[in-house]
Design a protein around this motif. Structure first.
Motif, PDB file in Angstrom:
ATOM      1  N   ARG A 223       0.828  -1.209   0.000  1.00  0.00           N
ATOM      2  CA  ARG A 223       0.000   0.000   0.000  1.00  0.00           C
ATOM      3  C   ARG A 223       0.863   1.260   0.000  1.00  0.00           C
ATOM      4  O   ARG A 223       0.546   2.241  -0.681  1.00  0.00           O
ATOM      5  N   HIS A 239      -3.259   4.281 -14.766  1.00  0.00           N
ATOM      6  CA  HIS A 239      -4.249   3.404 -14.146  1.00  0.00           C
ATOM      7  C   HIS A 239      -5.679   3.856 -14.418  1.00  0.00           C
ATOM      8  O   HIS A 239      -6.594   3.021 -14.421  1.00  0.00           O
ATOM      9  N   ARG A 244      -8.837   1.581 -13.470  1.00  0.00           N
ATOM     10  CA  ARG A 244      -8.851   1.515 -12.008  1.00  0.00           C
ATOM     11  C   ARG A 244      -9.300   2.835 -11.361  1.00  0.00           C
ATOM     12  O   ARG A 244      -9.024   3.061 -10.190  1.00  0.00           O
ATOM     13  N   THR A 245     -10.003   3.663 -12.092  1.00  0.00           N
ATOM     14  CA  THR A 245     -10.434   4.943 -11.533  1.00  0.00           C
ATOM     15  C   THR A 245     -11.274   4.741 -10.278  1.00  0.00           C
ATOM     16  O   THR A 245     -11.047   5.391  -9.247  1.00  0.00           O
ATOM     17  N   ASP A 246     -12.249   3.854 -10.340  1.00  0.00           N
ATOM     18  CA  ASP A 246     -13.120   3.631  -9.178  1.00  0.00           C
ATOM     19  C   ASP A 246     -12.339   3.030  -8.005  1.00  0.00           C
ATOM     20  O   ASP A 246     -12.550   3.410  -6.847  1.00  0.00           O
ATOM     21  N   GLU A 247     -11.420   2.115  -8.300  1.00  0.00           N
ATOM     22  CA  GLU A 247     -10.682   1.450  -7.226  1.00  0.00           C
ATOM     23  C   GLU A 247      -9.707   2.394  -6.519  1.00  0.00           C
ATOM     24  O   GLU A 247      -9.436   2.236  -5.328  1.00  0.00           O
ATOM     25  N   PHE A 248      -9.198   3.383  -7.234  1.00  0.00           N
ATOM     26  CA  PHE A 248      -8.240   4.316  -6.647  1.00  0.00           C
ATOM     27  C   PHE A 248      -8.870   5.657  -6.256  1.00  0.00           C
ATOM     28  O   PHE A 248      -8.176   6.526  -5.726  1.00  0.00           O
ATOM     29  N   ILE A 267      -7.001   1.726  -0.339  1.00  0.00           N
ATOM     30  CA  ILE A 267      -6.533   0.860  -1.430  1.00  0.00           C
ATOM     31  C   ILE A 267      -7.035  -0.556  -1.176  1.00  0.00           C
ATOM     32  O   ILE A 267      -6.699  -1.172  -0.159  1.00  0.00           O
ATOM     33  N   PRO A 268      -7.830  -1.128  -2.064  1.00  0.00           N
ATOM     34  CA  PRO A 268      -8.390  -2.463  -1.838  1.00  0.00           C
ATOM     35  C   PRO A 268      -7.304  -3.551  -1.819  1.00  0.00           C
ATOM     36  O   PRO A 268      -6.318  -3.476  -2.558  1.00  0.00           O
ATOM     37  N   ARG A 270      -7.480  -6.410  -3.060  1.00  0.00           N
ATOM     38  CA  ARG A 270      -7.410  -7.063  -4.369  1.00  0.00           C
ATOM     39  C   ARG A 270      -6.441  -6.341  -5.303  1.00  0.00           C
ATOM     40  O   ARG A 270      -5.699  -6.976  -6.063  1.00  0.00           O
ATOM     41  N   VAL A 271      -6.445  -5.027  -5.244  1.00  0.00           N
ATOM     42  CA  VAL A 271      -5.553  -4.258  -6.106  1.00  0.00           C
ATOM     43  C   VAL A 271      -4.096  -4.462  -5.689  1.00  0.00           C
ATOM     44  O   VAL A 271      -3.211  -4.619  -6.533  1.00  0.00           O
ATOM     45  N   GLU A 274      -2.907  -7.702  -6.973  1.00  0.00           N
ATOM     46  CA  GLU A 274      -2.688  -7.708  -8.424  1.00  0.00           C
ATOM     47  C   GLU A 274      -1.364  -7.053  -8.803  1.00  0.00           C
ATOM     48  O   GLU A 274      -0.676  -7.512  -9.722  1.00  0.00           O
TER      49      GLU A 274
END
Length: 319
Positions: A223, A239, A244-248, A267-268, A270-271, A274
């Motif tokens: 992270r 990104h 990955r806009t929604d994830e970040f 920060i999820p 899952r990301v 990955e």
């Protein structure tokens, strides 16, 4: 059949002279390449010069040398010298780097990065082949540079690229692309843009690896790394393009508000899983192989875990 490559980022942790024994052992462990970088530690060429003597079997690459922080002629001279010292075993990787490294650390305007990369690539393609160069490029002018050192063969030149225009440039006018900060699945999005410029181009990927740590520790380290990079404009744009806009979004919002802890927490898992390879060494090797299966020709391990680098290098060796 193309040789299967397995690279390592150098230098490792600790003083350079103390790394001789481990570097010398890399070919017997199955490593084929060592790749340097140039951020705020060693320069890109010195570790490779040492490795060229310590382990003459290894291929050597820079990933990357920024095109702003050396003049074009100086960059060509450094590359030609390294290529002459290690005939047929040196690959020059160049890139724009980031506004932080270029502007904030080196005091150079980070202007027109696409054009600067393209112009440098075109200049190097001529200079590294021994041509006298007099040309007015869009971002600099060269008057009468005649290289006195010309390596035989001249080194391939790879271009660090993130988004479509630069990826296509790498395939069209370079010998391939250098990528980083992407998942194995992202490789399938990136690689076609390189091959659109030319088939058979090399794709070298720096892959961040934390072997042997538990998941919570790995994710905590991951992270911090992700936040440090993904808040830099060029990586944020990369990104966003990858989807990955929604994830970040939560991380970016908290970061802009000055809430560093909130940014990390947003920060999820899952990301992190990955983008950062972690877990037992065998699991890490399998994860790295997924990058190869997706189209990476040269995986380059970047060790980011605390601990004994020699132990980690041996644990991640392909044989």
């Amino acid at each position: 059949m193309t040789e299967k490559r397995w690279g390592l980022t150098v230098p490792l942790a600790g003083p350079l002279p103390q790394q001789r024994e481990l570097i010398a052992a890399l070919p017997d462990l199955g490593y084929t390449d060592v790749w340097s970088s140039e951020v705020n530690g060693t320069d890109a060429f010195t570790p490779l010069a040492l490795a060229s003597v310590w382990a003459p079997q290894l291929r050597l690459g820079t990933a990357i040398v920024p095109v702003y922080t050396r003049g074009p002629a100086t960059l060509a001279m450094s590359a030609a010298t390294m290529a002459e010292a290690a005939p047929g075993r040196f690959v020059l990787g160049i890139g724009t780097s980031s506004n932080v490294i270029v502007e904030k650390w080196n005091g150079v305007p980070f202007d027109e990065p696409y054009k600067r990369a393209r112009d440098t690539l075109r200049f190097l393609n001529a200079a590294l082949r021994g041509e006298k160069v007099t040309h007015e490029y869009d971002t600099f002018t060269i008057e009468g540079f005649a290289p006195a050192t010309v390596a035989d063969p001249p080194p391939p030149v790879l271009l660090a690229a993130l988004r479509p225009s630069m990826l296509r440039l790498a395939g069209r006018e370079g010998d391939g692309a250098i990528v980083n900060w992407l998942s194995a699945d992202d490789v399938r999005t990136v690689v076609p843009h390189v091959h659109a410029g030319g088939e058979g181009k090399e794709i070298a990927a720096r892959i961040f690896v934390l072997p042997g740590l538990d998941a919570d520790t790995s994710r905590a380290i991951g992270r911090r790394m992700i936040a440090a990079y993904m808040t830099v404009p060029v990586y944020r744009a990369f990104h966003e393009w990858l989807g990955r806009t929604d994830e970040f979004a939560g991380m970016w919002k908290s970061w802009e508000e000055g809430d560093r802890k909130g940014a990390l927490d947003a920060i999820p898992d899952r990301v992190v899983d990955e983008l950062i390879v972690h877990g037992p060494p065998e699991q890490c090797r399998e994860h790295i192989e997924r990058y190869v299966d997706a189209g990476v020709t040269t995986p380059v391990i970047a060790l980011t875990a605390p601990g004994d680098p020699a132990e980690m290098v041996r644990a991640l060796a392909p044989r």
